[in-house]
Design a protein around this motif. Structure first.
Motif, PDB file in Angstrom:
ATOM      1  N   VAL A  47       8.170  46.920 -39.079  1.00 12.47           N
ATOM      2  CA  VAL A  47       7.412  47.610 -40.124  1.00 12.47           C
ATOM      3  C   VAL A  47       7.393  46.765 -41.401  1.00 12.47           C
ATOM      4  O   VAL A  47       8.423  46.241 -41.827  1.00 12.47           O
ATOM      5  N   VAL A  48       6.218  46.633 -42.004  1.00 15.09           N
ATOM      6  CA  VAL A  48       6.061  45.831 -43.224  1.00 15.09           C
ATOM      7  C   VAL A  48       5.211  46.583 -44.234  1.00 15.09           C
ATOM      8  O   VAL A  48       4.372  47.413 -43.876  1.00 15.09           O
ATOM      9  N   SER A  49       5.451  46.268 -45.506  1.00 12.08           N
ATOM     10  CA  SER A  49       4.669  46.836 -46.597  1.00 12.08           C
ATOM     11  C   SER A  49       3.531  45.885 -46.965  1.00 12.08           C
ATOM     12  O   SER A  49       3.661  44.673 -46.811  1.00 12.08           O
ATOM     13  N   PRO A  50       2.425  46.430 -47.472  1.00  8.92           N
ATOM     14  CA  PRO A  50       1.321  45.562 -47.898  1.00  8.92           C
ATOM     15  C   PRO A  50       1.694  44.761 -49.135  1.00  8.92           C
ATOM     16  O   PRO A  50       2.557  45.151 -49.917  1.00  8.92           O
ATOM     17  N   GLN A  51       1.028  43.606 -49.289  1.00  8.27           N
ATOM     18  CA  GLN A  51       1.247  42.723 -50.426  1.00  8.27           C
ATOM     19  C   GLN A  51      -0.096  42.467 -51.111  1.00  8.27           C
ATOM     20  O   GLN A  51      -1.056  43.175 -50.874  1.00  8.27           O
ATOM     21  N   GLY A  52      -0.118  41.470 -51.955  1.00  9.21           N
ATOM     22  CA  GLY A  52      -1.395  41.005 -52.498  1.00  9.21           C
ATOM     23  C   GLY A  52      -1.887  41.707 -53.734  1.00  9.21           C
ATOM     24  O   GLY A  52      -2.982  41.428 -54.222  1.00  9.21           O
ATOM     25  N   GLY A  53      -1.093  42.663 -54.284  1.00  4.66           N
ATOM     26  CA  GLY A  53      -1.539  43.338 -55.492  1.00  4.66           C
ATOM     27  C   GLY A  53      -2.538  44.441 -55.213  1.00  4.66           C
ATOM     28  O   GLY A  53      -2.861  44.755 -54.066  1.00  4.66           O
ATOM     29  N   GLY A  54      -3.040  45.046 -56.280  1.00  3.54           N
ATOM     30  CA  GLY A  54      -3.973  46.155 -56.152  1.00  3.54           C
ATOM     31  C   GLY A  54      -5.378  45.714 -55.811  1.00  3.54           C
ATOM     32  O   GLY A  54      -5.681  44.530 -55.689  1.00  3.54           O
ATOM     33  N   ALA A  55      -6.241  46.713 -55.665  1.00 11.80           N
ATOM     34  CA  ALA A  55      -7.639  46.446 -55.326  1.00 11.80           C
ATOM     35  C   ALA A  55      -8.472  46.278 -56.584  1.00 11.80           C
ATOM     36  O   ALA A  55      -8.076  46.658 -57.682  1.00 11.80           O
ATOM     37  N   TRP A  56      -9.646  45.689 -56.411  1.00 13.28           N
ATOM     38  CA  TRP A  56     -10.607  45.507 -57.493  1.00 13.28           C
ATOM     39  C   TRP A  56     -11.787  46.453 -57.293  1.00 13.28           C
ATOM     40  O   TRP A  56     -11.994  47.009 -56.207  1.00 13.28           O
ATOM     41  N   LEU A  57     -12.561  46.590 -58.347  1.00 11.02           N
ATOM     42  CA  LEU A  57     -13.761  47.405 -58.316  1.00 11.02           C
ATOM     43  C   LEU A  57     -14.952  46.525 -58.668  1.00 11.02           C
ATOM     44  O   LEU A  57     -14.935  45.812 -59.678  1.00 11.02           O
ATOM     45  N   LEU A 101      -9.744  30.927 -51.635  1.00 16.34           N
ATOM     46  CA  LEU A 101      -9.197  32.277 -51.570  1.00 16.34           C
ATOM     47  C   LEU A 101      -7.671  32.297 -51.567  1.00 16.34           C
ATOM     48  O   LEU A 101      -7.065  33.368 -51.515  1.00 16.34           O
ATOM     49  N   ASP A 102      -7.042  31.128 -51.625  1.00 13.67           N
ATOM     50  CA  ASP A 102      -5.571  31.063 -51.568  1.00 13.67           C
ATOM     51  C   ASP A 102      -4.920  31.893 -52.670  1.00 13.67           C
ATOM     52  O   ASP A 102      -3.852  32.476 -52.469  1.00 13.67           O
ATOM     53  N   ALA A 103      -5.541  31.943 -53.832  1.00  8.39           N
ATOM     54  CA  ALA A 103      -4.953  32.660 -54.966  1.00  8.39           C
ATOM     55  C   ALA A 103      -5.261  34.154 -54.946  1.00  8.39           C
ATOM     56  O   ALA A 103      -4.893  34.864 -55.877  1.00  8.39           O
ATOM     57  N   ALA A 104      -5.891  34.636 -53.855  1.00  8.01           N
ATOM     58  CA  ALA A 104      -6.248  36.064 -53.737  1.00  8.01           C
ATOM     59  C   ALA A 104      -6.931  36.551 -55.016  1.00  8.01           C
ATOM     60  O   ALA A 104      -6.396  37.390 -55.743  1.00  8.01           O
ATOM     61  N   SER A 150      -7.365  40.579 -45.754  1.00  7.45           N
ATOM     62  CA  SER A 150      -6.243  40.879 -44.858  1.00  7.45           C
ATOM     63  C   SER A 150      -5.104  39.877 -44.973  1.00  7.45           C
ATOM     64  O   SER A 150      -3.925  40.251 -44.893  1.00  7.45           O
ATOM     65  N   THR A 151      -5.427  38.588 -45.140  1.00  6.18           N
ATOM     66  CA  THR A 151      -4.368  37.593 -45.232  1.00  6.18           C
ATOM     67  C   THR A 151      -3.668  37.628 -46.590  1.00  6.18           C
ATOM     68  O   THR A 151      -2.584  37.058 -46.746  1.00  6.18           O
ATOM     69  N   ALA A 152      -4.255  38.278 -47.573  1.00  7.59           N
ATOM     70  CA  ALA A 152      -3.543  38.518 -48.834  1.00  7.59           C
ATOM     71  C   ALA A 152      -2.696  39.780 -48.729  1.00  7.59           C
ATOM     72  O   ALA A 152      -1.624  39.868 -49.327  1.00  7.59           O
ATOM     73  N   LYS A 153      -3.149  40.736 -47.942  1.00 11.77           N
ATOM     74  CA  LYS A 153      -2.480  42.033 -47.838  1.00 11.77           C
ATOM     75  C   LYS A 153      -1.262  42.001 -46.932  1.00 11.77           C
ATOM     76  O   LYS A 153      -0.269  42.701 -47.176  1.00 11.77           O
TER      77      LYS A 153
END
Length: 488
Positions: free
Chosen positions: A91-101, A336-339, A360-363
């Motif tokens: 089990v893992v938690s998501p990463q990558g920070g929040g979402a944008w609008l 996209l490396d810097a998400a 997905s690869t940031a998350k």
């Protein structure tokens, strides 16, 4: 089950035959619950694969989820099943920070504001909120604080509640992107009490909507922190494979490529009419039916209704089910490396063809390692009452549209040579459980089904959408069915 009754109950269980129709997550869990007490179980799945909305695909050697990619932690039911199946360490938690609008009228793309509830801000003058709704929207939202408490009422529609209290800019620019991305629904059609439990009650106590959001946020601080969703290293497909292995250990007969075409009932026993959709064993005599003491229907709503309509009255009208398409892209895109847009993007309805994007690869860290320097993004199309823009396109055109939308939503110029592989998946979701009237509709269906001895129905169309609702409902319904078979 007491020890002195175990031999008798074991003997009764061995005399039962339960046929589970549908190999999605609801059917797999229900089959497991019946098999655990020693019942003979046969599971029928029309397609060649199990899992339903949990699907995986391989893109240039990378196995990715092309359906559900995570599970909600509320209730703890999904996590409990994951642990039972020996997947707890994955089990893992998501990463990558929040979402944008994206697609904000007269404003640049921006991160979704922190501290909001379904996009509703606790402080309309907060910088990240004002950036999206402007000073005009902030002052209109502030009027919510000045309204007399006597004007507070119980508003069922989330969109009407937000619009009347805080104005159109908050509703259209903050709340609508969230309800479209999460529930595939317009905020006016979303049930406040389902989507935001406790919000109406807090509004009555505090007297303002922003104050109610702040109160609920403060109450959450006292609880154990943790992610709202979790995933599995290797993808959610591992849950399906673990269930398959567990069912095999319990002796469940799994038949893929086999469709149930009718149900008949006589003298307390069921006959399940079946047809094979597979070429395997084509020279052998075709089996046309199975007999059972109990049947669990675990398909999507249309085939489920076809099977149970002759036996169940009071089902009401079918629910409107949005058709969603997810196009997954594997990209060679170092930019996209810097998400640049965190873990994903939501769009203001009407501003873009896509309704949402997940980087997905940031998350997911495990997926980033598996992709080995490449990037995976999932672009979602379609919503309630709105067909997916990709529906009439061939695969190549759908991938090209997804690449164009990804470029716009991520703020990065992505070119066709950077697209290494693509996968397109179509999902016909059950009617979103957050819609107004959906709770009463599901309750009426459940009441009608439980009146028929030896019959149960599970799945998102009766349980509500999402694994956190489907799994505990499947456990409860299987328990009800097996109790009836063993004791009645």
């Amino acid at each position: 089950m007491t020890s002195e009754h175990s031999p008798e109950l074991a003997a009764r269980a061995a005399q039962q035959h339960v046929v589970v129709i549908g190999g999605g997550i609801g059917g797999l869990v229900a089959a497991r619950e019946c098999a655990k007490v020693g019942m003979r179980v046969t599971l029928l799945e029309a397609s060649e694969t199990l899992g339903g909305s949990i699907r995986t695909a391989e893109l240039d050697g990378v196995v990715v989820d092309v359906g559900a990619e995570s599970f909600a932690t509320r209730g703890g039911h999904v996590r409990a099943l994951v642990d039972e199946l020996g997947l707890g360490d994955s089990v893992v938690s998501p990463q990558g920070g929040g979402a944008w609008l994206c697609g904000i009228p007269d404003a640049e793309d921006a991160p979704l504001p922190a501290g909001s509830l379904l996009g509703i801000p606790a402080n309309p003058f907060q910088d990240d909120v004002r950036r999206i709704i402007g000073w005009r929207g902030a002052w209109r939202a502030y009027i919510d604080r000045l309204r007399p408490p006597l004007t507070v009422g119980h508003e069922r529609s989330l969109g009407r509640l937000v619009g009347s209290r805080m104005g159109a800019r908050v509703r259209d620019r903050l709340v609508a992107p969230v309800t479209a991305g999460v529930y595939s629904a317009d905020p006016d059609d979303v049930d406040t009490d389902v989507a935001a439990p406790g919000l109406n009650a807090a509004l009555t106590r505090i007297g303002s909507l922003s104050g109610a959001v702040g109160l609920l946020a403060a109450e959450r601080k006292g609880k154990v922190p943790g992610a709202a969703v979790l995933g599995l290293v290797g993808g959610m497909g591992r849950l399906v494979e673990a269930l398959r292995a567990d069912l095999a250990a319990y002796g469940v007969e799994l038949r893929t490529g086999t469709r149930a075409i009718r149900l008949d009932r006589e003298a307390g026993r069921w006959t399940v009419g079946i047809e094979s959709l597979s070429d395997e064993g084509a020279d052998a005599p075709a089996e046309t039916s199975l007999t059972a003491t109990g049947v669990i229907v675990a398909t999507a709503e249309p085939p489920a209704r076809h099977l149970i309509d002759p036996h169940v009255s009071g089902l009401g009208d079918p629910g409107a089910a949005p058709a969603i398409e997810i196009v997954t892209l594997l990209l060679d895109a170092p930019e996209l490396d810097a998400a640049p847009r965190g873990s994903g993007v939501l769009t203001v309805p009407g501003s873009h063809t896509a309704k949402a994007l997940t980087h997905s690869t940031a998350k997911w860290g495990w997926l980033r390692e598996a992709a080995a320097g490449r990037h995976l993004v999932r672009v979602s199309f379609g919503s309630q009452g709105e067909p997916a823009a990709t529906a009439a396109l061939d695969d190549a055109a759908a991938a090209a549209l997804a690449l164009s939308e990804a470029s716009a939503l991520l703020g990065v110029a992505l070119r066709e040579p950077q697209l290494l592989a693509a996968h397109r998946a179509r999902h016909v979701q059950a009617q979103p459980s957050s819609l107004i009237g959906a709770t009463e509709r599901r309750a009426a269906i459940r009441t009608a089904v439980t009146a028929i001895s030896g019959l149960a129905v599970v799945g998102a169309w009766v349980a509500g959408t999402g694994l956190a609702q489907v799994i505990p409902d499947a456990v409860a319904e299987a328990d009800r069915l097996r109790a009836g078979l063993l004791w009645d």
